[in-house]
Design a protein around this motif. Sequence first.
Motif, PDB file in Angstrom:
ATOM      1  N   LYS A  58      -1.478 -35.276  21.576  1.00  0.00           N
ATOM      2  CA  LYS A  58      -2.070 -35.660  22.816  1.00  0.00           C
ATOM      3  C   LYS A  58      -3.232 -36.184  22.800  1.00  0.00           C
ATOM      4  CE  LYS A  58      -0.306 -31.175  23.856  1.00  0.00           C
ATOM      5  NZ  LYS A  58       0.152 -31.375  24.889  1.00  0.00           N
ATOM      6  N   ALA A  59      -3.902 -36.427  22.322  1.00  0.00           N
ATOM      7  CA  ALA A  59      -5.562 -37.233  22.674  1.00  0.00           C
ATOM      8  C   ALA A  59      -5.778 -38.257  21.163  1.00  0.00           C
ATOM      9  CB  ALA A  59      -6.702 -36.471  22.648  1.00  0.00           C
ATOM     10  N   PRO A  60      -6.727 -39.246  20.660  1.00  0.00           N
ATOM     11  CA  PRO A  60      -6.790 -39.653  20.191  1.00  0.00           C
ATOM     12  C   PRO A  60      -8.394 -39.160  19.004  1.00  0.00           C
ATOM     13  CG  PRO A  60      -7.465 -40.265  21.967  1.00  0.00           C
ATOM     14  CD  PRO A  60      -6.755 -39.477  22.579  1.00  0.00           C
ATOM     15  N   VAL A  61      -8.499 -39.580  18.129  1.00  0.00           N
ATOM     16  CA  VAL A  61      -9.627 -38.709  17.741  1.00  0.00           C
ATOM     17  C   VAL A  61     -10.201 -40.195  17.186  1.00  0.00           C
ATOM     18  CG1 VAL A  61     -10.325 -37.704  14.966  1.00  0.00           C
ATOM     19  CG2 VAL A  61      -8.746 -36.698  16.184  1.00  0.00           C
ATOM     20  N   ARG A  62     -11.440 -39.906  17.062  1.00  0.00           N
ATOM     21  CA  ARG A  62     -12.409 -40.931  16.709  1.00  0.00           C
ATOM     22  C   ARG A  62     -13.046 -40.662  15.650  1.00  0.00           C
ATOM     23  NH1 ARG A  62     -11.242 -45.149  20.562  1.00  0.00           N
ATOM     24  NH2 ARG A  62     -11.034 -44.287  22.919  1.00  0.00           N
ATOM     25  N   ILE A  63     -13.718 -41.860  14.625  1.00  0.00           N
ATOM     26  CA  ILE A  63     -15.000 -41.903  13.745  1.00  0.00           C
ATOM     27  C   ILE A  63     -15.805 -41.199  14.550  1.00  0.00           C
ATOM     28  CG2 ILE A  63     -15.982 -43.083  12.643  1.00  0.00           C
ATOM     29  CD1 ILE A  63     -13.920 -45.167  12.564  1.00  0.00           C
ATOM     30  N   GLY A  64     -16.185 -39.842  13.678  1.00  0.00           N
ATOM     31  CA  GLY A  64     -17.328 -38.759  13.792  1.00  0.00           C
ATOM     32  C   GLY A  64     -16.996 -37.862  14.693  1.00  0.00           C
ATOM     33  N   ASP A  65     -15.532 -37.877  14.422  1.00  0.00           N
ATOM     34  CA  ASP A  65     -14.724 -36.251  15.496  1.00  0.00           C
ATOM     35  C   ASP A  65     -15.415 -35.491  14.966  1.00  0.00           C
ATOM     36  OD1 ASP A  65     -14.910 -37.745  18.524  1.00  0.00           O
ATOM     37  OD2 ASP A  65     -12.677 -37.858  18.105  1.00  0.00           O
ATOM     38  N   VAL A  79     -14.016 -36.478  10.910  1.00  0.00           N
ATOM     39  CA  VAL A  79     -13.171 -37.781  10.329  1.00  0.00           C
ATOM     40  C   VAL A  79     -14.753 -38.967  10.017  1.00  0.00           C
ATOM     41  CG1 VAL A  79     -11.937 -39.503  10.801  1.00  0.00           C
ATOM     42  CG2 VAL A  79     -11.551 -36.975  11.616  1.00  0.00           C
ATOM     43  N   THR A  80     -14.391 -39.926   8.552  1.00  0.00           N
ATOM     44  CA  THR A  80     -15.259 -41.027   9.284  1.00  0.00           C
ATOM     45  C   THR A  80     -14.601 -42.220   8.252  1.00  0.00           C
ATOM     46  OG1 THR A  80     -15.117 -40.325   6.623  1.00  0.00           O
ATOM     47  CG2 THR A  80     -16.560 -39.057   7.889  1.00  0.00           C
ATOM     48  N   GLU A  81     -15.241 -43.297   8.614  1.00  0.00           N
ATOM     49  CA  GLU A  81     -14.577 -44.594   8.599  1.00  0.00           C
ATOM     50  C   GLU A  81     -14.126 -44.459   6.628  1.00  0.00           C
ATOM     51  OE1 GLU A  81     -14.610 -49.197   8.051  1.00  0.00           O
ATOM     52  OE2 GLU A  81     -15.180 -47.296   9.736  1.00  0.00           O
ATOM     53  N   THR A  82     -14.733 -43.812   6.470  1.00  0.00           N
ATOM     54  CA  THR A  82     -13.658 -43.634   4.601  1.00  0.00           C
ATOM     55  C   THR A  82     -12.054 -43.232   4.588  1.00  0.00           C
ATOM     56  OG1 THR A  82     -16.367 -43.625   3.692  1.00  0.00           O
ATOM     57  CG2 THR A  82     -14.437 -43.215   2.080  1.00  0.00           C
ATOM     58  N   ASP A  83     -12.634 -41.420   5.336  1.00  0.00           N
ATOM     59  CA  ASP A  83     -11.498 -41.924   5.526  1.00  0.00           C
ATOM     60  C   ASP A  83     -10.570 -42.126   6.205  1.00  0.00           C
ATOM     61  OD1 ASP A  83     -12.384 -39.018   5.160  1.00  0.00           O
ATOM     62  OD2 ASP A  83     -13.075 -38.434   6.545  1.00  0.00           O
ATOM     63  N   ARG A 107     -11.422 -47.932  18.498  1.00  0.00           N
ATOM     64  CA  ARG A 107     -10.733 -47.690  17.396  1.00  0.00           C
ATOM     65  C   ARG A 107      -9.882 -46.218  17.042  1.00  0.00           C
ATOM     66  NH1 ARG A 107     -13.925 -49.342  12.154  1.00  0.00           N
ATOM     67  NH2 ARG A 107     -11.858 -47.837  10.551  1.00  0.00           N
ATOM     68  N   ILE A 108      -8.907 -45.719  16.549  1.00  0.00           N
ATOM     69  CA  ILE A 108      -8.529 -44.301  16.577  1.00  0.00           C
ATOM     70  C   ILE A 108      -8.609 -44.441  14.922  1.00  0.00           C
ATOM     71  CG2 ILE A 108      -8.440 -43.742  19.137  1.00  0.00           C
ATOM     72  CD1 ILE A 108      -4.916 -43.597  18.413  1.00  0.00           C
ATOM     73  N   ALA A 109      -8.672 -42.692  14.456  1.00  0.00           N
ATOM     74  CA  ALA A 109      -7.959 -42.579  13.270  1.00  0.00           C
ATOM     75  C   ALA A 109      -6.534 -42.081  13.952  1.00  0.00           C
ATOM     76  CB  ALA A 109      -8.407 -41.060  13.041  1.00  0.00           C
ATOM     77  N   HIS A 110      -5.579 -42.106  11.772  1.00  0.00           N
ATOM     78  CA  HIS A 110      -4.044 -41.710  12.504  1.00  0.00           C
ATOM     79  C   HIS A 110      -4.197 -40.495  12.923  1.00  0.00           C
ATOM     80  CE1 HIS A 110      -5.432 -45.353   9.246  1.00  0.00           C
ATOM     81  NE2 HIS A 110      -4.060 -45.234   9.696  1.00  0.00           N
ATOM     82  N   GLY A 111      -3.302 -40.393  13.204  1.00  0.00           N
ATOM     83  CA  GLY A 111      -2.274 -38.857  14.579  1.00  0.00           C
ATOM     84  C   GLY A 111      -2.173 -37.862  12.410  1.00  0.00           C
TER      85      GLY A 111
END
Length: 144
Positions: free
Chosen positions: A91-98, A24-28, A57-61
């Motif tokens: 269940k848990a957040p996703v972050r940029i770079g994951d 997952v990227t900033e652009t995504d 910050r977290i990515a949209h689920g």
Amino acid sequence: MNGLEGLYLEDIEIGMVGSYAKTVTETDIVMFAGLSGDTNPVHLNQEFAETTMFEGRIAHGMLSAGFISTVLGTRLPGPGTIYLSQNLQFKAPVRIGDTVTAKVTVREIIVPKRRVVLETNCYVGDKCVIAGEAMVMVPSRAAA
């Protein structure tokens, strides 16, 4: 599969697994916010996000959940699959770079209705970040 045809119902077996992985990227995140209209600052504003329980910050689920659709529509069962239902537990957040890996496992085949029930989970490393179940309709050679 030739890219235009997925598996037929008759080819699917319980226990079959398909997966897709994406970092997952900033652009995504920015593009998903623009496409979906979900501009919640927990996704877009670092200063705001630092004040939340996520401390950043977290990515949209639903961005990560979308990778499940990628598996269903391109890998297992593949092209021709029709999504009928999906339940999700975040269940848990996703972050940029994951790197998120969506894993789909066949759990049940309902032959008379051409339905397949699948376990649909997403992982970052070994950690399950989304757990769910989907039902899809799959083409059958008998109906062709």
